[in-house]
Design a protein around this motif. Structure first.
Motif, PDB file in Angstrom:
ATOM      1  N   ALA A 101      68.653 -15.054 -50.725  1.00  0.00           N
ATOM      2  CA  ALA A 101      69.272 -13.752 -51.663  1.00  0.00           C
ATOM      3  C   ALA A 101      70.778 -13.566 -51.197  1.00  0.00           C
ATOM      4  O   ALA A 101      71.039 -13.760 -49.991  1.00  0.00           O
ATOM      5  CB  ALA A 101      68.563 -12.474 -51.445  1.00  0.00           C
ATOM      6  N   THR A 102      71.491 -13.185 -51.988  1.00  0.00           N
ATOM      7  CA  THR A 102      73.068 -12.760 -51.789  1.00  0.00           C
ATOM      8  C   THR A 102      73.001 -11.425 -51.373  1.00  0.00           C
ATOM      9  O   THR A 102      72.782 -10.648 -51.875  1.00  0.00           O
ATOM     10  CB  THR A 102      73.913 -13.055 -53.081  1.00  0.00           C
ATOM     11  N   SER A 103      73.949 -11.144 -50.440  1.00  0.00           N
ATOM     12  CA  SER A 103      74.075  -9.841 -49.913  1.00  0.00           C
ATOM     13  C   SER A 103      75.185  -9.513 -49.347  1.00  0.00           C
ATOM     14  O   SER A 103      75.711 -10.421 -48.634  1.00  0.00           O
ATOM     15  CB  SER A 103      72.961  -9.569 -49.076  1.00  0.00           C
ATOM     16  N   THR A 104      76.450  -9.017 -49.974  1.00  0.00           N
ATOM     17  CA  THR A 104      77.581  -8.790 -49.439  1.00  0.00           C
ATOM     18  C   THR A 104      77.991  -8.253 -48.178  1.00  0.00           C
ATOM     19  O   THR A 104      77.359  -6.838 -48.073  1.00  0.00           O
ATOM     20  CB  THR A 104      78.477  -7.901 -50.840  1.00  0.00           C
ATOM     21  N   LEU A 132      75.462 -14.803 -47.423  1.00  0.00           N
ATOM     22  CA  LEU A 132      76.617 -14.000 -46.689  1.00  0.00           C
ATOM     23  C   LEU A 132      77.984 -14.279 -47.801  1.00  0.00           C
ATOM     24  O   LEU A 132      78.471 -15.137 -47.539  1.00  0.00           O
ATOM     25  CB  LEU A 132      76.841 -14.342 -45.316  1.00  0.00           C
ATOM     26  N   VAL A 133      78.195 -13.215 -48.341  1.00  0.00           N
ATOM     27  CA  VAL A 133      79.492 -13.302 -49.344  1.00  0.00           C
ATOM     28  C   VAL A 133      80.261 -12.117 -48.963  1.00  0.00           C
ATOM     29  O   VAL A 133      79.916 -10.990 -48.328  1.00  0.00           O
ATOM     30  CB  VAL A 133      79.105 -13.377 -50.655  1.00  0.00           C
ATOM     31  N   THR A 134      81.684 -12.209 -49.256  1.00  0.00           N
ATOM     32  CA  THR A 134      82.389 -10.938 -49.117  1.00  0.00           C
ATOM     33  C   THR A 134      82.965 -10.098 -50.370  1.00  0.00           C
ATOM     34  O   THR A 134      83.735  -9.537 -50.260  1.00  0.00           O
ATOM     35  CB  THR A 134      83.805 -11.765 -48.582  1.00  0.00           C
ATOM     36  N   GLU A 161      82.596  -9.852 -38.327  1.00  0.00           N
ATOM     37  CA  GLU A 161      82.162  -8.797 -37.390  1.00  0.00           C
ATOM     38  C   GLU A 161      80.572  -8.533 -37.931  1.00  0.00           C
ATOM     39  O   GLU A 161      79.662  -8.304 -37.206  1.00  0.00           O
ATOM     40  CB  GLU A 161      82.881  -7.534 -37.517  1.00  0.00           C
ATOM     41  N   PHE A 162      80.460  -8.376 -39.232  1.00  0.00           N
ATOM     42  CA  PHE A 162      79.042  -8.306 -39.790  1.00  0.00           C
ATOM     43  C   PHE A 162      78.169  -9.191 -39.362  1.00  0.00           C
ATOM     44  O   PHE A 162      77.017  -8.764 -39.042  1.00  0.00           O
ATOM     45  CB  PHE A 162      79.233  -8.285 -41.363  1.00  0.00           C
ATOM     46  N   HIS A 163      78.572 -10.475 -39.329  1.00  0.00           N
ATOM     47  CA  HIS A 163      77.458 -11.271 -39.051  1.00  0.00           C
ATOM     48  C   HIS A 163      77.104 -11.078 -37.523  1.00  0.00           C
ATOM     49  O   HIS A 163      76.053 -11.315 -37.215  1.00  0.00           O
ATOM     50  CB  HIS A 163      78.248 -12.764 -39.189  1.00  0.00           C
ATOM     51  N   ALA A 238      77.494 -20.405 -40.571  1.00  0.00           N
ATOM     52  CA  ALA A 238      76.995 -21.069 -41.577  1.00  0.00           C
ATOM     53  C   ALA A 238      75.896 -22.198 -41.287  1.00  0.00           C
ATOM     54  O   ALA A 238      76.215 -22.935 -40.433  1.00  0.00           O
ATOM     55  CB  ALA A 238      77.557 -21.243 -42.786  1.00  0.00           C
ATOM     56  N   GLU A 239      74.957 -22.090 -41.960  1.00  0.00           N
ATOM     57  CA  GLU A 239      74.027 -23.161 -41.845  1.00  0.00           C
ATOM     58  C   GLU A 239      73.657 -23.880 -43.109  1.00  0.00           C
ATOM     59  O   GLU A 239      73.482 -25.157 -43.132  1.00  0.00           O
ATOM     60  CB  GLU A 239      72.485 -22.625 -41.323  1.00  0.00           C
ATOM     61  N   VAL A 240      74.023 -23.526 -44.125  1.00  0.00           N
ATOM     62  CA  VAL A 240      73.860 -23.969 -45.366  1.00  0.00           C
ATOM     63  C   VAL A 240      75.347 -23.440 -46.318  1.00  0.00           C
ATOM     64  O   VAL A 240      75.589 -22.540 -46.135  1.00  0.00           O
ATOM     65  CB  VAL A 240      72.869 -23.802 -46.173  1.00  0.00           C
TER      66      VAL A 240
END
Length: 445
Positions: A101-104, A132-134, A161-163, A238-240
């Protein structure tokens, strides 16, 4: 590496009625699919039966607005985590397929994201992935108390930083922290609890998370940025990676560049799977496949195609320009997808396309590589990209759902399996196991 040990990975990109902007108007497509769980249940079961690695659901936190918005079908659809939790937890829907799922990181806070994806990973038995998107949609800002969207550089600093915060929260507990010993009365071992106590530029988060460590350690981290900032973030975290590449040569260059960045972060090339998007229309013959595609193209209103184009270029309003005019010179946007803006601008110039022609050109693939043909022809192209250093797999986009996914699963998948390029059974029960990704160690241990 032989085919028996290296096989390509496949994601099924679910976008309500389909990836074509006019799919909802086609007679074979349920127009209300965005809010019909039965449709998504069918899609999930088709994909899992075909042994896809994962379902992928994108997201936006703003509905289309403007004079053409009422003619576009991206205004009503499920929130991705809620949908995927249902597909994971409802009996007899899915058991092995990954759920991404996408979550900004722009309009969420780390604690909520960490908790939700940890919960999805537990509900699914270790099948969750976080895209993970911005946020490339500047319209989202005004739904969250901001007059302007974050600038490009700030978005990526915040994402980094979020990651760090989210992964730190997933490590709040060691894997065996919860002993739940009724005899002694100890619910968890306090020595195996870890407070994050993060203080950074954007966030202050103490922790711990109120969910046990996810079954996968971390849900699989996915990203889709292809700008310079996006590539560097992907190489670090990232892993993918999902990416839009217009040709094999462009995909090979992207693949080599991104894999080449991993060493500086002490990562192996196997720790990151690069999966370009590919828009696929399958037919029993090439002419039948093209007829299928043209049936969708005939439903594209020029103004809708141009509205989609403006959104993908970085939220530009192109409605004031003549449809037969060339794409105007546009500034590199601070708020949109810089890589997609560059790709589409180059496409318009290379083929000397008018606004209407460019809008029609991207109505299906939206800038992704497009394949229209028989299962054998499509498998030939996917095999070439896979074997010639352009991809580790593909994120599959189809014009309409569920029919387009059924065509790919019933035609292309068996052809890939016959060539030894794709699994016939899942390797494991978690998304990490099926993608061949290591389970991360707890950073506090």
């Amino acid at each position: 590496m032989s085919r028996s040990t290296r096989q390509l990975k496949l994601g099924a990109f679910l976008m309500a009625t389909g990836h074509h902007v006019a799919a909802w108007r086609h007679p074979d497509v349920p127009a209300q699919a965005g809010l019909d769980f039965a449709v998504y249940k069918e899609l999930a079961q088709i994909a899992e039966a075909a042994r896809f690695d994962a379902l992928f659901v994108a997201d936006s936190l703003a509905a289309p607005t403007g004079p053409i918005a009422s003619r576009m079908a991206r205004s009503d659809y499920f929130e991705p985590l809620t949908l995927l939790a249902a597909l994971a937890a409802v009996a007899a829907v899915t058991e092995r397929i990954g759920l991404i799922a996408t979550s900004t990181t722009s309009y969420n806070v780390p604690y909520h994201v960490a908790r939700k994806f940890a919960s999805l990973d537990h509900l699914s038995g270790g099948r969750a992935g976080w895209n993970l998107v911005t946020s490339d949609n500047a319209a989202e800002a005004r739904n969250f108390g901001r007059e302007e969207h974050f600038g490009h550089a700030e978005r990526y600093r915040r994402a980094r930083e979020f990651h760090r915060v989210v992964t730190g929260l997933w490590d709040s507990w060691e894997d065996d922290a919860f002993v739940r010993d009724k005899a002694s009365g100890e619910y968890f071992d306090p020595d195996k609890q870890h407070l994050l106590d993060h203080r950074g530029e954007f966030f202050q988060v103490k922790g711990p998370l109120n969910v046990a460590r996810p079954p996968q350690g971390y849900p699989v981290i996915v990203q889709a940025g292809s700008s310079e900032s996006g590539r560097e973030l992907a190489a670090q975290t990232a892993e993918v990676v999902f990416t839009a590449q217009p040709s094999m040569a462009a995909a090979q260059a992207f693949y080599a560049d991104l894999k080449g960045r991993l060493k500086q972060y002490d990562r192996s090339t196997q720790s990151l799977k690069i999966m370009p998007g590919v828009f696929v229309v399958v037919g029993d013959s090439e002419s039948q496949a093209r007829e299928k595609f043209e049936a969708f193209q005939d439903l594209v209103e020029p103004e809708v195609g141009v509205a989609l184009l403006g959104r993908m270029l970085g939220n530009f309003d192109l409605s004031g320009y003549p449809l037969d005019a060339p794409l105007p010179a546009l500034p590199l946007t601070e708020s949109g997808q810089q890589s997609r803006q560059q790709l589409l601008t180059e496409l318009a110039g290379k083929d000397n396309l008018t606004l209407a022609q460019l809008g029609r050109r991207i109505a299906g693939g939206r800038g992704h590589y497009s394949l229209i043909g028989t299962p054998g022809q499509i498998a030939d192209e996917l095999q070439a990209w896979f074997e010639e250093g352009a991809a580790d797999g593909f994120n599959v986009l189809v014009p309409h759902l569920p029919g387009g996914l059924r065509d790919f699963a019933g035609g292309v998948i068996p052809e890939l399996q016959r060539r030894g390029l794709f699994r016939t059974e899942y390797e494991g029960r978690t998304l990490r196991e099926n993608l061949g990704l290591a389970r991360p160690k707890n950073q506090f241990v």
